[in-house]
Motif scaffolding. Structure first.
Motif, PDB file in Angstrom:
ATOM      1  N   ALA A 232       1.003  -1.290  -0.052  1.00  0.00           N
ATOM      2  CA  ALA A 232       0.351  -0.319  -0.165  1.00  0.00           C
ATOM      3  C   ALA A 232       0.834   1.400  -0.142  1.00  0.00           C
ATOM      4  N   GLY A 233       1.953   1.519  -0.145  1.00  0.00           N
ATOM      5  CA  GLY A 233       3.024   2.465  -0.019  1.00  0.00           C
ATOM      6  C   GLY A 233       3.079   3.325   1.653  1.00  0.00           C
ATOM      7  N   ARG A 234       2.724   1.995   2.343  1.00  0.00           N
ATOM      8  CA  ARG A 234       2.706   3.321   3.881  1.00  0.00           C
ATOM      9  C   ARG A 234       4.635   2.345   4.467  1.00  0.00           C
ATOM     10  N   TYR A 235       5.472   3.497   4.199  1.00  0.00           N
ATOM     11  CA  TYR A 235       6.192   2.274   4.186  1.00  0.00           C
ATOM     12  C   TYR A 235       6.705   2.875   6.191  1.00  0.00           C
ATOM     13  N   ALA A 338       7.583  -0.538  -0.618  1.00  0.00           N
ATOM     14  CA  ALA A 338       6.579   0.560  -0.169  1.00  0.00           C
ATOM     15  C   ALA A 338       6.936   1.912  -0.723  1.00  0.00           C
ATOM     16  N   THR A 339       8.404   2.153  -1.374  1.00  0.00           N
ATOM     17  CA  THR A 339       8.668   3.222  -1.649  1.00  0.00           C
ATOM     18  C   THR A 339       8.640   2.903  -3.624  1.00  0.00           C
ATOM     19  N   ARG A 340       8.728   1.295  -3.816  1.00  0.00           N
ATOM     20  CA  ARG A 340       8.412   1.644  -4.925  1.00  0.00           C
ATOM     21  C   ARG A 340       9.194   2.395  -6.592  1.00  0.00           C
ATOM     22  N   ALA A 341      11.298   2.110  -4.904  1.00  0.00           N
ATOM     23  CA  ALA A 341      12.753   2.652  -5.822  1.00  0.00           C
ATOM     24  C   ALA A 341      12.908   1.605  -5.542  1.00  0.00           C
ATOM     25  N   ARG A 342      14.242   1.732  -6.290  1.00  0.00           N
ATOM     26  CA  ARG A 342      15.745   0.969  -5.604  1.00  0.00           C
ATOM     27  C   ARG A 342      15.756   1.379  -4.419  1.00  0.00           C
ATOM     28  N   PHE A 343      16.637   0.624  -3.924  1.00  0.00           N
ATOM     29  CA  PHE A 343      17.200   0.590  -2.320  1.00  0.00           C
ATOM     30  C   PHE A 343      18.384   2.120  -2.265  1.00  0.00           C
ATOM     31  N   GLY A 344      18.189   2.905  -1.004  1.00  0.00           N
ATOM     32  CA  GLY A 344      19.053   3.572  -0.963  1.00  0.00           C
ATOM     33  C   GLY A 344      18.960   4.724  -2.095  1.00  0.00           C
ATOM     34  N   GLU A 345      17.452   5.318  -3.115  1.00  0.00           N
ATOM     35  CA  GLU A 345      17.201   6.039  -4.048  1.00  0.00           C
ATOM     36  C   GLU A 345      16.496   6.413  -3.744  1.00  0.00           C
TER      37      GLU A 345
END
Length: 348
Positions: A232-235, A338-345
């Motif tokens: 759900a993107g709730r990081y 959750a962030t829908r991005a590569r780790f660290g990005e």
């Protein structure tokens, strides 16, 4: 007693062995309880005992281990007693039976004893005893079979729990049923016990609020709760839920498996235009699983879904021994999803 359950053995090629549900077991001269699901098998065997005992309280119950079998035991325990009481003989471990048991069991089913019911329990863990199973399934001994297939998929657990309430004549809200099956996703025995506790304790319909009151802590820290919040993107909430689950003793492997299961369903449903019912039938899912996956896909793209699947595959390998720190592997997976991005990005 149902005539089909006590039919006389026939010579020559017989019809296929009758199949009986483990939820409605019935006696027969020989009952084959097959398959790996012990919860279902135990219910079936107990049900047969209760059925026979209700017919005659003097029922004699005996147990035999097929792997440590003593010659003559089967015939001795099934032979009529002085007062003619009915006999129930429960045979376990047939998947690792001795040669002596196999030989005597094959002889027994040619001439079952009157007034005796023999339960043959074979888990399917090996091909040992296959000759006996083939003979029973060909119709020898007036046998019936109670299949106890493994309950592995989410939809199987959902059906199992729904069946518990249906068998008791009770109603449970769909959301409550989903919460309950998610809370006990890794242990069918515990799920069965939870269903029975709710049936025994609660008057009237069982709602989501009732399930939350009984098992809220378990639901909140379940693997699927981690997956739901991350997808759900709730990081922040996803990380807190993950740490709470780990602190409660959750195993990293099923945590990753739960995430992978939801992502796979999302990938299978993505881009389809069929109705929920038609798509569910084609994919072997439930309608609610298709609807849930479609809701989960909100805000996801093909590229971000692919990224999440890759991160989950990496975490799966790492929690199974490819890395020294499984907790970090889980946190990185949850972060990517959750962030829908590569780790660290930064998230897009």
């Amino acid at each position: 007693m149902a005539p089909s359950a006590r039919r006389t053995p026939t010579k020559g090629k017989a019809a296929a062995i009758p199949q009986v549900s483990w939820r409605a077991p019935q006696p027969a001269p020989v009952v084959l309880v097959s398959g790996p699901e012990e919860v279902c098998a135990e219910r079936a065997i107990a049900g047969i005992r209760e059925y026979l005992r209700a017919e005659d309280p003097s029922l004699e119950v005996s147990d035999i281990r097929a792997d440590t079998y003593e010659s003559g035991s089967l015939l001795g325990l099934t032979s009529p007693s002085l007062f003619g009481e009915p006999r129930l003989v429960r045979v376990s471990g047939v998947e690792k039976c001795s040669d002596a048991f196999l030989s005597e069991a094959l002889s027994y089913i040619d001439h079952p004893q009157d007034g005796a019911t023999v339960i043959i329990r074979h888990t399917g863990a090996s091909v040992r005893g296959k000759k006996l199973l083939d003979a029973l399934r060909a119709g020898q001994g007036g046998a019936i079979e109670i299949p106890c297939a493994a309950v592995k998929r989410d939809s199987d657990r959902f059906d199992f729990a729904a069946g518990e309430f249906k068998a008791a004549g009770r109603r449970i809200a769909p959301g409550a049923l989903r919460s309950l099956t998610s809370a006990f996703a890794d242990d069918l025995t515990e799920l069965a016990a939870a269903c029975q506790q709710l049936i025994a304790d609660v008057d009237g319909d069982i709602t989501e609020q009732i399930v939350d009151r009984y098992y809220g802590g378990r639901v909140e820290t379940s693997a699927f709760a981690v997956a739901d919040t991350a997808i759900a993107g709730r990081y922040g909430e996803a990380l807190i839920t993950l740490r709470h689950a780990l602190a409660s003793g959750a195993d990293p492997v099923p945590l990753v498996a739960a995430v992978a299961s939801k992502l796979r369903t999302m990938a299978r449903v993505a881009g389809t235009r069929e109705s929920s019912g038609a798509l569910a039938a084609r994919l072997g899912l439930k309608d609610w699983q298709v609807d849930r996956a479609r809701r989960d896909l909100a805000g996801w793209s093909e590229s971000t879904l692919g990224l999440a699947i890759q991160a989950t595959a990496r975490a799966d390998a790492e929690v199974k021994g490819a890395a020294k720190d499984p907790v970090f592997a889980l946190e990185r997976m949850v972060t990517v999803i959750a962030t829908r991005a590569r780790f660290g990005e930064e998230a897009p």
